[in-house]
Design a protein around this motif. Structure first.
Motif, short mmCIF file in Angstrom:
data_model
loop_
_atom_site.label_atom_id
_atom_site.label_comp_id
_atom_site.label_asym_id
_atom_site.label_seq_id
_atom_site.Cartn_x
_atom_site.Cartn_y
_atom_site.Cartn_z
N MET A 1 1.00 -1.10 -0.01
CA MET A 1 0.35 -0.06 -0.11
C MET A 1 0.98 1.10 0.00
O MET A 1 2.04 1.53 0.76
N ASP A 2 0.46 2.05 -0.99
CA ASP A 2 1.43 3.35 -1.22
C ASP A 2 0.93 4.37 0.09
O ASP A 2 -0.25 4.60 0.19
N SER A 3 1.75 5.12 0.40
CA SER A 3 1.71 6.08 1.19
C SER A 3 1.07 7.37 0.53
O SER A 3 1.21 7.42 -0.87
N PHE A 4 0.67 8.35 1.07
CA PHE A 4 0.28 9.58 0.53
C PHE A 4 1.28 10.16 -0.54
O PHE A 4 1.19 10.47 -1.53
N GLN A 5 2.48 10.24 0.28
CA GLN A 5 3.48 11.02 -0.50
C GLN A 5 4.14 10.14 -1.57
O GLN A 5 4.44 10.45 -2.72
N GLN A 6 3.95 8.90 -1.50
CA GLN A 6 4.35 7.74 -2.61
C GLN A 6 3.42 8.14 -3.77
O GLN A 6 3.86 7.92 -4.92
N VAL A 7 2.13 8.15 -3.46
CA VAL A 7 1.21 8.11 -4.72
C VAL A 7 1.50 9.61 -5.56
O VAL A 7 1.51 9.43 -6.51
N ILE A 8 1.70 10.79 -4.52
CA ILE A 8 2.18 12.07 -5.23
C ILE A 8 3.58 11.87 -6.05
O ILE A 8 3.52 12.12 -7.14
N PHE A 9 4.55 10.93 -5.51
CA PHE A 9 5.67 10.57 -6.05
C PHE A 9 5.40 10.01 -7.80
O PHE A 9 5.80 10.39 -8.75
N LYS A 10 4.70 9.10 -7.40
CA LYS A 10 4.15 8.24 -8.73
C LYS A 10 3.69 9.21 -9.65
O LYS A 10 3.96 8.90 -10.74
N LEU A 11 2.67 9.63 -9.37
CA LEU A 11 2.06 10.55 -10.29
C LEU A 11 2.91 11.54 -10.89
O LEU A 11 2.85 11.94 -12.07
N VAL A 166 -6.35 8.98 -2.41
CA VAL A 166 -5.51 8.02 -1.43
C VAL A 166 -6.32 7.25 -0.40
O VAL A 166 -6.12 6.06 -0.03
N ALA A 167 -7.53 7.88 0.09
CA ALA A 167 -8.25 7.37 1.27
C ALA A 167 -8.81 6.11 0.55
O ALA A 167 -8.89 4.99 1.10
N ASP A 177 -6.81 9.32 8.74
CA ASP A 177 -6.35 8.31 9.06
C ASP A 177 -5.24 7.87 7.61
O ASP A 177 -4.61 6.87 7.49
N ILE A 178 -5.52 8.68 6.63
CA ILE A 178 -4.40 8.34 5.53
C ILE A 178 -2.89 8.33 6.30
O ILE A 178 -2.46 9.11 6.99
N GLU A 179 -2.32 7.39 5.58
CA GLU A 179 -0.79 7.26 6.08
C GLU A 179 -0.08 8.24 5.00
O GLU A 179 -0.44 8.05 3.74
N TRP A 180 0.46 9.18 5.58
CA TRP A 180 1.17 10.25 4.73
C TRP A 180 2.53 9.76 4.53
O TRP A 180 2.96 9.63 3.12
N ALA A 181 3.20 9.41 5.39
CA ALA A 181 4.66 8.69 5.33
C ALA A 181 4.44 7.34 5.99
O ALA A 181 3.62 7.36 7.00
N PRO A 182 5.27 6.57 5.73
CA PRO A 182 5.33 5.30 6.61
C PRO A 182 5.44 5.85 8.25
O PRO A 182 6.19 6.40 8.62
N GLY A 183 4.23 5.33 8.84
CA GLY A 183 4.07 5.56 10.07
C GLY A 183 3.50 6.74 10.77
O GLY A 183 3.36 7.07 11.72
N VAL A 184 3.27 7.65 9.67
CA VAL A 184 2.68 8.95 9.96
C VAL A 184 1.38 9.13 9.44
O VAL A 184 1.43 9.16 8.00
N LYS A 185 0.43 9.52 10.32
CA LYS A 185 -0.88 9.78 9.72
C LYS A 185 -1.14 11.22 9.38
O LYS A 185 -0.49 12.35 9.73
N TYR A 186 -2.00 11.49 8.24
CA TYR A 186 -2.31 12.71 7.75
C TYR A 186 -2.83 13.54 8.99
O TYR A 186 -2.30 14.78 8.81
N GLY A 187 -3.50 13.22 9.72
CA GLY A 187 -3.96 13.78 11.11
C GLY A 187 -2.76 14.51 11.83
O GLY A 187 -2.80 15.60 12.21
#
Lengths: 301, 664
Positions: A1-11, A166-167, A177-187
Motif C-alpha cells: 500500500m502506497d503512502s500519500f507521498q508515494q502516490v504523489i511521487f508516482k503521479l 488516497v483514502a 487516517d491516511i498514511e502520509w509517510a510510513p508510520g505518520v498519519k495525515y492527521g
C-alpha cells in the motif's frame, strides 16, 4: 500500500515521463490549482505547455475544525495541464490510475458530465468528473476560455483530489487516517492546520480588516494595471505581480464568505470586481507574450 | 445496386441526456440528404452509447438515377445556322436536336443526359457537414480556436458504403473501417464490416442497442434480488440515464447500515438517486431496505471491490446527511425566519424574508386558515439549513420533515413539504388544501413580483421559471378545484393576466387534449373562474359529437353575423305580441321553455344537460331561418326579430361562445 507521498511521487513521475515540467506549489493562497499562474496564465496564448504540480488549495468555508472525515479547509490537488491536449488524453489519464496501483479491470470507471466554470476567473471548460466505484476522484476539463479570452490551443486540465484518491487506495474512511509517510498519519501532519484555520476563518477573523485588505489589494492591482498601457518596455511590466494581487483578493473574498460577511446580493458584485482584475491581467499577459518574452517551449518537450 | 451503409462517430463520453435528441437529428438530416439526392428507399436506424453515435441504413442505391435536362435553343424560325450554332455550343450534332412546340412557338431543344453521381461521392462531400451540424445544448472545440465544434472530441470515424470506406475527414480524423471497443474490456482497434459491426462490438463489450442495455440492467437486477424478498423501486428515468451512461452495464447489489434508516426516506433516496445514481430497494411491505443497486460500466465485480467502494462512498454521503440532520435541529425553523433576511430572493424584490411576508399576506387574502398561514411563514426557512444547502433538490421536503419533528402539526408540516409542487407537468399538485394554498401563494407572489419589475419571460429566456410557476398556478386552480378569480389573482396586471390565460389555454389544449376551438369558445364566455371553465369545457367536449350541436353552433354564428351586420341591436325592446304565428312564434315559445330549464341546469353547474337542452333548439332555429326573413320590410318587425335573436344568443352564450366553434 502506497503512502500519500508515494502516490504523489508516482503521479509526478508518471506525468514527468510524459513531458511535463514538475512545478512546485504556488506560494500565494489559492482556492484551486487552476488559479496558480502555471495554469491560469500558461493556458493563454499560442505556446504549448505541459506541467504538473501539487497545489494546496484553501477553501475556508469547507473547514470543519478537523472533525469531519471528508471535508477540509485545505486540500491537496495534483494539477496537470497538457496544452495542447493529446488525442489519447483519456487513455493517458486512465493509465495514470494504473500507475498508482488501481487495477482498472477490477473497478468501475465512469466519466460523468461536469462542466467547470469559475466566474471569478472568467474561465470555463467542458468536461467530466471521473467516478471510480461511485467516488469522484478527478475533475477533467477541456479549457475553452480563461480570463474571458478564447484559448488558442485547448488544454486538458486534470485535477486529482489527492485526499479522496488516497483514502480510497488505502481503504480508510477518514482522511485523517491516511498514511502520509510510513508510520505518520495525515492527521498528525495537518490536523492543527485544519482546526486552527477553522477557528480563525469562522470565529476570529476580523471582517472589517478583511474588507480593508481586500480594498488595499484591489486598489494596488488597479493602480498597477492602470500603468500598463503607458508603460514603455512591456516585457518588464510586472503582470505576474499584479496577478498575485488578484489571488490575494480572491482568497480574501473566500475568507469573507466563510465568515458569512457577504450577502448573496453583494456576492455577484464582489465576484465581478475580482473577475475584472483577472480579465485585465489575462489580457495584458497575452499581449506581453505576443511581443516576445522568452518562452519555455524548449523545456516542455 | 443497393448497398448497406454504416456511420459511426466515435467520441469521448457524451452526456447521457443529450444522446437521444442528437440521434433524432442525425437520422433526420441523413434522411433529408437521401431524399435531396434522389436516393430514397433506405431504412435508416440510429443507435448510440456514450462513446459512439451510429447510423445504419440498408438498401442505399450505389448511385443516383440518371436524369435528363431539357436545354432550350433558338426558335425554329431562326433557321439552320442558328441550330448548328446551338448544337456546337452544346457539344452535340444537329441530328440530336429536337423541335418542341411551346406557347411561344416552335423551338430547338436538346435533351442533356445527366449521369447520376456515385453515392459514395455524395456522402463523402456531405457527411462532415451533416455530422458537425448535429445541434447540441453546449459544444466545445478541441483542436484549437479555429477548429470544429462538437459535443466532445471526435476520436474515430467509421463510414462504410458496402465494402468501401466513404472517405472524409473531421478535425484530423479520417474515416475508415476501424472502430474501438469498451475502454477497458475491449480492443482499441477493431476492423469491421457493415454486417459484422454489432457482433464485433458485442465481442468487445459494447452493446450498441440502448434497449438491450436497459434490458440487461433490468434482468441483472431481477437476478440479484431473486429469492431475497426485496424488490427494486421502479425508476424509468434513472434506468434510461444509466443505459446511456454505459456501454456494457451490469448491476450490483450493495448494502448500508440499517442505522441510517432512521434518516427520512426522502433524504436517503435523494442521496442514492441524484448523487450516486443508485436504485433504491424496498422490502415486501414497501419499506425502504438497507440496500441499493449500482450499475457498473463493466462486466463483473469478481472481487467485490466495486461493491465495497460504492458502499463506502454511500456511507460517507449518509454521514454527511446525518450530520446536517443533527446540526439543523439545533435551530428550529421558526427561529430561522430572521436569517432569511440574508438570503436574496431577487435584487429588486428583496430577501426571502420579504418574500415570505408577502406570501403570508397572500395566503391571508385568499382566506387561508391559521395552519396555512403558519406553513407560509415557515415555508422558506429550510433554505438556511445545511441539509438544503447540500441537497438543494430537497427544498420544501426538508422543511416539512423538520416541521414535523419540531411539533408544528401535521397540516403545517405537510403544506411546507408540498409547497413546491407541482415541479413539472408530470408531478402532482399538492395533496392537502393548505399545501395547495401555500403553493399557489408562493408561485403567484413570484409571478407578481417579477412581472412588476419587468422580468417577463421571452421566447427563449425564462431564468426565473415563470412559465412553470404560472403552469403550477393554473393546475392548482383547476385540478385543486380552487375557485379564485383569475383577474383578482393577477392583481390588475394585465400582462400577467394574459400570461396566466395563455398558460390556461396551453394546459387545456396541449395537456388535457381539448380542441383549440372548444377552449376558445369556453374562455370567451368567461375565464375568471377556471374551475367553472373546466366543467364547461368537459360538457362541450361531450356534447360536441351529438347530432344537433354543430349545426346549432353554425346557426349561432349566423345569428352573430346577422346582428353584427344590423349594427347595434342592443336596446331593441322585444315585444312578443309582434311575432307572427308559425316558425317565428314557435321558436320564441321553444326558447322560453328551454330557457328556464337551461337556467336551472346552469345554476347547478350541470353544463352537459344545459348544453343538450340548448342543442334541442336546433330544429326550431333551422325552421326559423328557413322560413322567416329577419330583414323584414317593416322596421318594427325587423327590430323585433333582431331583438329575439339577440336574446337567444345572449341567453345561451354564457357557457360557451358557440361562434368560436369551427364547424365543418
Amino acid at each position: 500500500m502506497d503512502s500519500f507521498q508515494q502516490v504523489i511521487f508516482k503521479l509526478k513521475n508518471y506525468w514527468s515521463e510524459r513531458g511535463c515540467i514538475i512545478q512546485e506549489p504556488y506560494d500565494v493562497e489559492v482556492g484551486a490549482g487552476t488559479m496558480a499562474p502555471e495554469t491560469f496564465l500558461r493556458v493563454l496564448g499560442p505556446d504549448p505547455y505541459h506541467v504538473a504540480y501539487v497545489q494546496p488549495s484553501r477553501r475556508p468555508a469547507d473547514g470543519r475544525y478537523g472533525d469531519n472525515p471528508n471535508r477540509l479547509y485545505k486540500h491537496q490537488q495534483l494539477q496537470v495541464i497538457l496544452k495542447p491536449s493529446p488525442d489519447d488524453i483519456v487513455d493517458q489519464y486512465l493509465a495514470s490510475l494504473e500507475a498508482i496501483g488501481i487495477d482498472l479491470h477490477k473497478h468501475d470507471i465512469k466519466l460523468e458530465e461536469d462542466n467547470w466554470e469559475s466566474p471569478t476567473l472568467g474561465a470555463w471548460g467542458i468536461g467530466w468528473q471521473v467516478m471510480l466505484d461511485g467516488l469522484e476522484i478527478t475533475q477533467f476539463t477541456y479549457f475553452q476560455q480563461c480570463g474571458g479570452i478564447d484559448l488558442d490551443l485547448v488544454p486538458a486540465e486534470l485535477t486529482y483530489g489527492l485526499e479522496r484518491l488516497v483514502a480510497f487506495l488505502q481503504g480508510v474512511e477518514s482522511v485523517y487516517d491516511i498514511e502520509w509517510a510510513p508510520g505518520v498519519k495525515y492527521g498528525a501532519v495537518r490536523h492543527a492546520d485544519e482546526l486552527q484555520n477553522s477557528v480563525y476563518n469562522f470565529e476570529l477573523a476580523d471582517v472589517s480588516t478583511l474588507w480593508q485588505l481586500f480594498a488595499l489589494y484591489e486598489g494596488e492591482c488597479r493602480r498597477l494595471m492602470a500603468m500598463y498601457p503607458g508603460y514603455r518596455e512591456k516585457r518588464r511590466f510586472p503582470v505576474l505581480a499584479a496577478y498575485d494581487l488578484v489571488l490575494k483578493c480572491s482568497h480574501l473574498f473566500n475568507l469573507l464568505d466563510s465568515r458569512g460577511a457577504i450577502s448573496v446580493t453583494e456576492r455577484v458584485g464582489v465576484i465581478g470586481r475580482v473577475r475584472k482584475l483577472a480579465v485585465g491581467v489575462a489580457q495584458a499577459w497575452v499581449e506581453q507574450q505576443s511581443i516576445g518574452i522568452p518562452q519555455t517551449a524548449e523545456v516542455s518537450g | 445496386m443497393r448497398l448497406p451503409f454504416l456511420l459511426e462517430i466515435g467520441t469521448e463520453e457524451i452526456p447521457d441526456w443529450m444522446i437521444e435528441p442528437a440521434l433524432k437529428e442525425l437520422a433526420g438530416s441523413f434522411s433529408a440528404l437521401l431524399s435531396a439526392n434522389g436516393l430514397s428507399g433506405a431504412a435508416v436506424a440510429v443507435e448510440a452509447t456514450p462513446r459512439r453515435l451510429t447510423l445504419r441504413a440498408d438498401r442505399i442505391p450505389d448511385r443516383q438515377p440518371d436524369s435528363v435536362e431539357a436545354i432550350s435553343g433558338p426558335p425554329k424560325s431562326a433557321g439552320d445556322t442558328a441550330a448548328a450554332g446551338f448544337a456546337r455550343k452544346a457539344g452535340v450534332s444537329v441530328q440530336d436536336l429536337e423541335v418542341v412546340t411551346t406557347p411561344k412557338g416552335e423551338y430547338f431543344q436538346y435533351k442533356k443526359r445527366i449521369e447520376g453521381r456515385r453515392t459514395i461521392d455524395i456522402f463523402a462531400g456531405a457527411l462532415p457537414g451533416l455530422i458537425l451540424g448535429i445541434p447540441w445544448p453546449k459544444t466545445m472545440y478541441w483542436t484549437g480556436k479555429a477548429g470544429p465544434r462538437f459535443i466532445r472530441p471526435i476520436r474515430w470515424l467509421v463510414s462504410l458504403l458496402g465494402k468501401d470506406v466513404v472517405p472524409f475527414e473531421i478535425a484530423g480524423v479520417s474515416s475508415g473501417n476501424i472502430t474501438s471497443g469498451h475502454r477497458r474490456l475491449g480492443k482499441k482497434t477493431i476492423r469491421i464490416t457493415c454486417r459484422s459491426y454489432p457482433e464485433m462490438l458485442r465481442k468487445n463489450y459494447v452493446l450498441i442497442s440502448a434497449a438491450e442495455r436497459r434490458e440487461k440492467i433490468e434482468t441483472g437486477i431481477a437476478g440479484l434480488l431473486e429469492g431475497t424478498g426485496l424488490r427494486v423501486k421502479k425508476d424509468a428515468a434513472l434506468l434510461h440515464t444509466l443505459a446511456f451512461m454505459t456501454e456494457y452495464p451490469a448491476p450490483i447489489l450493495g448494502r448500508f447500515d440499517e442505522s441510517y434508516l432512521r434518516l427520512p426516506e426522502e433524504v436517503l433516496v435523494t442521496v442514492m438517486r441524484h448523487h450516486q445514481r443508485y436504485f433504491s430497494v424496498e422490502d415486501a411491505s414497501g419499506a425502504l431496505a438497507p440496500h441499493f443497486i449500482a450499475v457498473m460500466n463493466t462486466s463483473a465485480d469478481a472481487d467485490g471491490l466495486v461493491q465495497a467502494g460504492n458502499e463506502r462512498v454511500l456511507k460517507a454521503r449518509f454521514n454527511d446527511a446525518a450530520f446536517f440532520w443533527t446540526v439543523d435541529q439545533q435551530k428550529k425553523l421558526c427561529d430561522r425566519i430572521g436569517d432569511l433576511a440574508n438570503v436574496t430572493f431577487q435584487t429588486k424584490l428583496g430577501s426571502y424574508k420579504d418574500k415570505t411576508e408577502r406570501v403570508v399576506q397572500l395566503v391571508r387574502d385568499l382566506g387561508g386558515p391559521e395552519t396555512a398561514i403558519r406553513a407560509a411563514e415557515l415555508s422558506k426557512c429550510d433554505l438556511t439549513t445545511g441539509m438544503v444547502k447540500e441537497f438543494t433538490e430537497l427544498q420544501g421536503v426538508v422543511g416539512g420533515l423538520y416541521a414535523r419533528v419540531q411539533g408544528e402539526g401535521e397540516e403545517v408540516a405537510l403544506a411546507i413539504y408540498e409547497h413546491y409542487k407541482p415541479v413539472s407537468m408530470e408531478d402532482a399538485i399538492p395533496g392537502s388544501p393548505d399545501g395547495r394554498l401555500v403553493s399557489l401563494a408562493d408561485k403567484l407572489e413570484t409571478l407578481r413580483g417579477c412581472f412588476g419589475i419587468g422580468l417577463i419571460p421571452t421566447g427563449s429566456g425564462d431564468p426565473f421559471a415563470l412559465r412553470r410557476a404560472a403552469q403550477g398556478v393554473i393546475r392548482i386552480l383547476v385540478e385543486g378545484r380552487c375557485e379564485f378569480s383569475l383577474r383578482k389573482l393577477a392583481a390588475g396586471d394585465e400582462t400577467l393576466l394574459e400570461f396566466l390565460l395563455d398558460r390556461a389555454r396551453y394546459y387545456f389544449r396541449d395537456v388535457k387534449g381539448f380542441k383549440y376551438d372548444e377552449v376558445n369558445a369556453v374562455l370567451a364566455a368567461g375565464y375568471d373562474d377556471l374551475v367553472d371553465a373546466a366543467s364547461r369545457l368537459e360538457a362541450i367536449q361531450r356534447v360536441r359529437p351529438t347530432e344537433n350541436f354543430e349545426p346549432l353552433a353554425a346557426s349561432f354564428k349566423r345569428i352573430q353575423n346577422i346582428l353584427r351586420q344590423a349594427g347595434s341591436s342592443v336596446g331593441y325592446e322585444f315585444r312578443p305580441e309582434l311575432l307572427e304565428a308559425g316558425p317565428e312564434r314557435d321558436l320564441y315559445e321553444e326558447f322560453e321553455r328551454v330557457r328556464s330549464r337551461v337556467q336551472e341546469h346552469r345554476e347547478n353547474r350541470a353544463y352537459l344537460p344545459a348544453l343538450e337542452t340548448i342543442a334541442s333548439l336546433r330544429p326550431k332555429v333551422d325552421l326559423f331561418f328557413d322560413k322567416v326573413l329577419v330583414n323584414a320590410p317593416d322596421p318594427e318587425i325587423r327590430r323585433n326579430r333582431l331583438a329575439l335573436l339577440h336574446n337567444l344568443l345572449t341567453e345561451f352564450s354564457a357557457i360557451a361562445d358557440f361562434s368560436e366553434i369551427v364547424t365543418s
